[in-house]
Write a protein that holds these residues in place. Structure first.
Motif, PDB file in Angstrom:
ATOM      1  N   LEU A  91      46.372   3.197  46.206  1.00 54.46           N
ATOM      2  CA  LEU A  91      45.359   2.271  46.699  1.00 54.46           C
ATOM      3  C   LEU A  91      45.946   0.887  46.925  1.00 54.46           C
ATOM      4  CD1 LEU A  91      42.401   2.374  47.459  1.00 54.46           C
ATOM      5  CD2 LEU A  91      41.825   1.695  45.119  1.00 54.46           C
ATOM      6  N   ALA A  92      46.857   0.464  46.050  1.00 50.36           N
ATOM      7  CA  ALA A  92      47.528  -0.826  46.246  1.00 50.36           C
ATOM      8  C   ALA A  92      48.376  -0.801  47.511  1.00 50.36           C
ATOM      9  CB  ALA A  92      48.390  -1.146  45.022  1.00 50.36           C
ATOM     10  N   ARG A  93      49.107   0.288  47.725  1.00 50.29           N
ATOM     11  CA  ARG A  93      49.921   0.403  48.935  1.00 50.29           C
ATOM     12  C   ARG A  93      49.046   0.396  50.186  1.00 50.29           C
ATOM     13  NH1 ARG A  93      52.022   4.906  47.869  1.00 50.29           N
ATOM     14  NH2 ARG A  93      50.917   6.235  49.346  1.00 50.29           N
ATOM     15  N   PHE A  94      47.911   1.078  50.104  1.00 47.49           N
ATOM     16  CA  PHE A  94      46.972   1.107  51.230  1.00 47.49           C
ATOM     17  C   PHE A  94      46.459  -0.299  51.547  1.00 47.49           C
ATOM     18  CE2 PHE A  94      42.632   1.292  52.827  1.00 47.49           C
ATOM     19  CZ  PHE A  94      42.730   2.204  53.860  1.00 47.49           C
ATOM     20  N   ALA A  95      46.041  -1.037  50.512  1.00 44.49           N
ATOM     21  CA  ALA A  95      45.477  -2.365  50.733  1.00 44.49           C
ATOM     22  C   ALA A  95      46.516  -3.329  51.296  1.00 44.49           C
ATOM     23  CB  ALA A  95      44.904  -2.905  49.430  1.00 44.49           C
ATOM     24  N   ILE A  96      47.754  -3.196  50.874  1.00 44.99           N
ATOM     25  CA  ILE A  96      48.791  -4.140  51.297  1.00 44.99           C
ATOM     26  C   ILE A  96      49.260  -3.857  52.715  1.00 44.99           C
ATOM     27  CG2 ILE A  96      51.149  -4.891  50.831  1.00 44.99           C
ATOM     28  CD1 ILE A  96      50.533  -4.352  47.852  1.00 44.99           C
ATOM     29  N   THR A  97      49.461  -2.576  53.044  1.00 45.53           N
ATOM     30  CA  THR A  97      50.090  -2.233  54.324  1.00 45.53           C
ATOM     31  C   THR A  97      49.097  -2.052  55.462  1.00 45.53           C
ATOM     32  OG1 THR A  97      50.068   0.117  53.731  1.00 45.53           O
ATOM     33  CG2 THR A  97      52.037  -1.149  53.157  1.00 45.53           C
ATOM     34  N   VAL A  98      47.945  -1.482  55.188  1.00 45.18           N
ATOM     35  CA  VAL A  98      47.009  -1.144  56.262  1.00 45.18           C
ATOM     36  C   VAL A  98      46.212  -2.360  56.722  1.00 45.18           C
ATOM     37  CG1 VAL A  98      44.998   0.269  56.849  1.00 45.18           C
ATOM     38  CG2 VAL A  98      46.874   1.259  55.528  1.00 45.18           C
ATOM     39  N   THR A  99      45.849  -3.221  55.791  1.00 41.40           N
ATOM     40  CA  THR A  99      45.013  -4.378  56.167  1.00 41.40           C
ATOM     41  C   THR A  99      45.781  -5.466  56.882  1.00 41.40           C
ATOM     42  OG1 THR A  99      45.407  -5.437  54.017  1.00 41.40           O
ATOM     43  CG2 THR A  99      43.508  -3.942  54.199  1.00 41.40           C
ATOM     44  N   ASP A 100      47.107  -5.413  56.781  1.00 44.83           N
ATOM     45  CA  ASP A 100      47.958  -6.437  57.411  1.00 44.83           C
ATOM     46  C   ASP A 100      47.689  -7.824  56.835  1.00 44.83           C
ATOM     47  OD1 ASP A 100      50.036  -7.091  59.105  1.00 44.83           O
ATOM     48  OD2 ASP A 100      48.724  -7.659  60.758  1.00 44.83           O
ATOM     49  N   LEU A 101      47.292  -7.868  55.584  1.00 39.77           N
ATOM     50  CA  LEU A 101      47.103  -9.137  54.890  1.00 39.77           C
ATOM     51  C   LEU A 101      48.346  -9.445  54.053  1.00 39.77           C
ATOM     52  CD1 LEU A 101      43.434  -8.683  53.600  1.00 39.77           C
ATOM     53  CD2 LEU A 101      44.195 -10.311  55.342  1.00 39.77           C
ATOM     54  N   PRO A 102      48.669 -10.725  53.857  1.00 39.76           N
ATOM     55  CA  PRO A 102      49.815 -11.057  52.994  1.00 39.76           C
ATOM     56  C   PRO A 102      49.548 -10.644  51.551  1.00 39.76           C
ATOM     57  CG  PRO A 102      48.604 -13.035  53.601  1.00 39.76           C
ATOM     58  CD  PRO A 102      48.049 -11.934  54.435  1.00 39.76           C
ATOM     59  N   LYS A 103      50.609 -10.405  50.812  1.00 40.48           N
ATOM     60  CA  LYS A 103      50.460  -9.918  49.446  1.00 40.48           C
ATOM     61  C   LYS A 103      49.744 -10.912  48.544  1.00 40.48           C
ATOM     62  CE  LYS A 103      54.409  -6.759  49.328  1.00 40.48           C
ATOM     63  NZ  LYS A 103      55.674  -6.388  48.638  1.00 40.48           N
ATOM     64  N   ASP A 104      49.846 -12.209  48.871  1.00 43.03           N
ATOM     65  CA  ASP A 104      49.206 -13.212  48.022  1.00 43.03           C
ATOM     66  C   ASP A 104      47.805 -13.584  48.504  1.00 43.03           C
ATOM     67  OD1 ASP A 104      50.014 -14.415  50.330  1.00 43.03           O
ATOM     68  OD2 ASP A 104      50.960 -16.151  49.382  1.00 43.03           O
ATOM     69  N   ASP A 105      47.244 -12.794  49.407  1.00 38.51           N
ATOM     70  CA  ASP A 105      45.902 -13.072  49.897  1.00 38.51           C
ATOM     71  C   ASP A 105      44.878 -12.839  48.788  1.00 38.51           C
ATOM     72  OD1 ASP A 105      43.224 -12.069  51.310  1.00 38.51           O
ATOM     73  OD2 ASP A 105      44.319 -13.312  52.739  1.00 38.51           O
ATOM     74  N   PRO A 106      43.871 -13.720  48.664  1.00 41.63           N
ATOM     75  CA  PRO A 106      42.865 -13.556  47.600  1.00 41.63           C
ATOM     76  C   PRO A 106      42.124 -12.220  47.669  1.00 41.63           C
ATOM     77  CG  PRO A 106      42.744 -15.761  48.531  1.00 41.63           C
ATOM     78  CD  PRO A 106      43.696 -14.995  49.395  1.00 41.63           C
ATOM     79  N   GLN A 107      41.905 -11.699  48.894  1.00 39.69           N
ATOM     80  CA  GLN A 107      41.215 -10.415  49.005  1.00 39.69           C
ATOM     81  C   GLN A 107      42.053  -9.282  48.407  1.00 39.69           C
ATOM     82  OE1 GLN A 107      39.009  -9.622  52.792  1.00 39.69           O
ATOM     83  NE2 GLN A 107      40.054 -11.483  53.512  1.00 39.69           N
ATOM     84  N   ILE A 108      43.373  -9.326  48.623  1.00 42.37           N
ATOM     85  CA  ILE A 108      44.266  -8.319  48.041  1.00 42.37           C
ATOM     86  C   ILE A 108      44.263  -8.446  46.523  1.00 42.37           C
ATOM     87  CG2 ILE A 108      46.656  -7.554  47.860  1.00 42.37           C
ATOM     88  CD1 ILE A 108      45.409  -6.773  50.475  1.00 42.37           C
ATOM     89  N   ALA A 109      44.338  -9.686  46.044  1.00 44.43           N
ATOM     90  CA  ALA A 109      44.356  -9.902  44.598  1.00 44.43           C
ATOM     91  C   ALA A 109      43.072  -9.380  43.963  1.00 44.43           C
ATOM     92  CB  ALA A 109      44.545 -11.381  44.298  1.00 44.43           C
ATOM     93  N   ARG A 110      41.926  -9.636  44.607  1.00 50.67           N
ATOM     94  CA  ARG A 110      40.657  -9.183  44.043  1.00 50.67           C
ATOM     95  C   ARG A 110      40.574  -7.661  44.021  1.00 50.67           C
ATOM     96  NH1 ARG A 110      35.556  -7.622  45.714  1.00 50.67           N
ATOM     97  NH2 ARG A 110      33.824  -8.302  44.367  1.00 50.67           N
ATOM     98  N   ALA A 111      41.038  -7.023  45.105  1.00 50.62           N
ATOM     99  CA  ALA A 111      40.987  -5.563  45.165  1.00 50.62           C
ATOM    100  C   ALA A 111      41.863  -4.936  44.075  1.00 50.62           C
ATOM    101  CB  ALA A 111      41.418  -5.075  46.544  1.00 50.62           C
ATOM    102  N   LEU A 112      43.074  -5.467  43.891  1.00 51.09           N
ATOM    103  CA  LEU A 112      43.962  -4.901  42.879  1.00 51.09           C
ATOM    104  C   LEU A 112      43.448  -5.202  41.475  1.00 51.09           C
ATOM    105  CD1 LEU A 112      47.540  -5.462  44.352  1.00 51.09           C
ATOM    106  CD2 LEU A 112      45.872  -3.651  44.756  1.00 51.09           C
ATOM    107  N   ASN A 113      42.838  -6.361  41.296  1.00 53.54           N
ATOM    108  CA  ASN A 113      42.241  -6.659  39.993  1.00 53.54           C
ATOM    109  C   ASN A 113      41.093  -5.707  39.680  1.00 53.54           C
ATOM    110  OD1 ASN A 113      43.991  -8.742  39.377  1.00 53.54           O
ATOM    111  ND2 ASN A 113      42.620 -10.353  40.117  1.00 53.54           N
TER     112      ASN A 113
END
Length: 307
Positions: free
Chosen positions: A96-118
């Motif tokens: 799921l982390a790999r999906f959120a990082i690669t598919v959304t095309d958002l930077p790794k430090d994006d708040p949305q990525i951080a919230r999803a992984l949290n």
């Protein structure tokens, strides 16, 4: 869970931490005293003391060993399935982390990525606390904002609500045009896999082995061990107390180990280290985004227990 380095065969004979000897010590002492009573009765009161035939004890011992083996296998199967489920959860969290990082095309430090992984990490902690009937507030407060934490704590099944929050995030990314319906379905399947882990853990926790098995095994084991010295005295004499204790230790220890493994999510020495598995899951998620503030790995305590 007991985690300790391999040791020599001689030191293994005297291991205390991690064994179930403390749980069976009292009945073993009773068995030893009954063995001494059998020896005294055979030498000082043979006319009034019972001498039992050892043949029935051999037959009953074989049948009891088969029954004990059946229960131990059933309990270990529950333990191993629980460990498999938690291993699957960690794998799905990474996916799921790999999906959120690669598919959304958002930077790794994006708040949305951080919230999803949290949220994914919070799922692991919430599941651990639900299985152990403990309070997840501190674990969740470290990962999520206060309002969401209070919203989660109001639910009966907190991991399920966290999955709902994750699904809302995946759907929001799809509506923002970051990916299409096909990739959304792929992401939702990963949430389905996490939900299957939740359901599997709830099934193991909520469905113990039939109580009648436990009662029958408990009664037969203790009665067998209590009468064993009087069945051995006629054939082994003065060695009865020691041999009787040795046989009783085998049966009683198997019974105690099975009782621990029956609920693998507890906090007994041989249960799963859910706290350590939760931390490892969070570390795996943070490594996916090259985070520096990772929680430290949990280590065994002085008694070699990893919680």
């Amino acid at each position: 869970m007991i985690v300790r380095p391999k040791t020599t065969w001689f030191r293994m004979l005297f291991v205390w931490h991690g064994s179930v000897l403390h749980r069976v010590l009292a009945p073993l002492l009773v068995n030893f005293l009954l063995g001494l009573l059998a020896v005294w009765g055979s030498t000082h009161a043979s006319h009034f003391f019972p001498h039992l035939n050892p043949v029935p004890f051999s037959l009953i011992g074989v049948a009891l060993a088969i029954f004990v083996s059946f229960r131990n296998n059933a309990c270990y199967a529950r333990y191993w399935e629980a460990r498999t489920l938690w291993g699957s959860m960690k794998n799905q969290a990474r996916d799921l982390a790999r999906f959120a990082i690669t598919v959304t095309d958002l930077p790794k430090d994006d708040p949305q990525i951080a919230r999803a992984l949290n949220l994914v990490a919070a799922f692991a902690y919430a599941l651990k606390h639900q299985l152990r009937d403990s309070d997840p507030r501190d674990s969740l407060a470290r990962l999520l904002d206060a309002e969401l934490v209070e919203d989660i704590l109001r639910r009966d099944c907190r991991p399920q609500y966290i999955l709902e929050c994750l699904q809302q995030q995946l759907v929001a990314w799809c509506r923002q045009g970051r990916y299409g319906d096909i990739l959304l379905e792929s992401g939702l399947r990963k949430l389905d896999a996490l939900n299957a882990v939740l359901g599997g853990c709830e099934r193991i926790r909520g469905t113990p082995l039939p109580y009648a098995y436990d009662v029958l095994l408990h009664r037969t084991t203790y009665f067998y061990c209590a009468l064993l010295p009087f069945g051995l005295i006629g054939s082994i004499g003065l060695a009865t107390p020691l041999i009787s204790v040795f046989i009783a230790y085998a049966f009683l220890a198997w019974h105690a180990i099975a009782s621990e493994l029956e609920d693998p999510f507890g906090d007994e020495p041989n249960d799963l280290a859910l706290a350590s598995l939760s931390v490892d899951t969070e570390r795996a998620l943070r490594q996916a985004v090259d985070a520096r503030d990772m929680p430290p790995r949990l280590l065994p305590d002085l008694d070699f227990r990893l919680r």
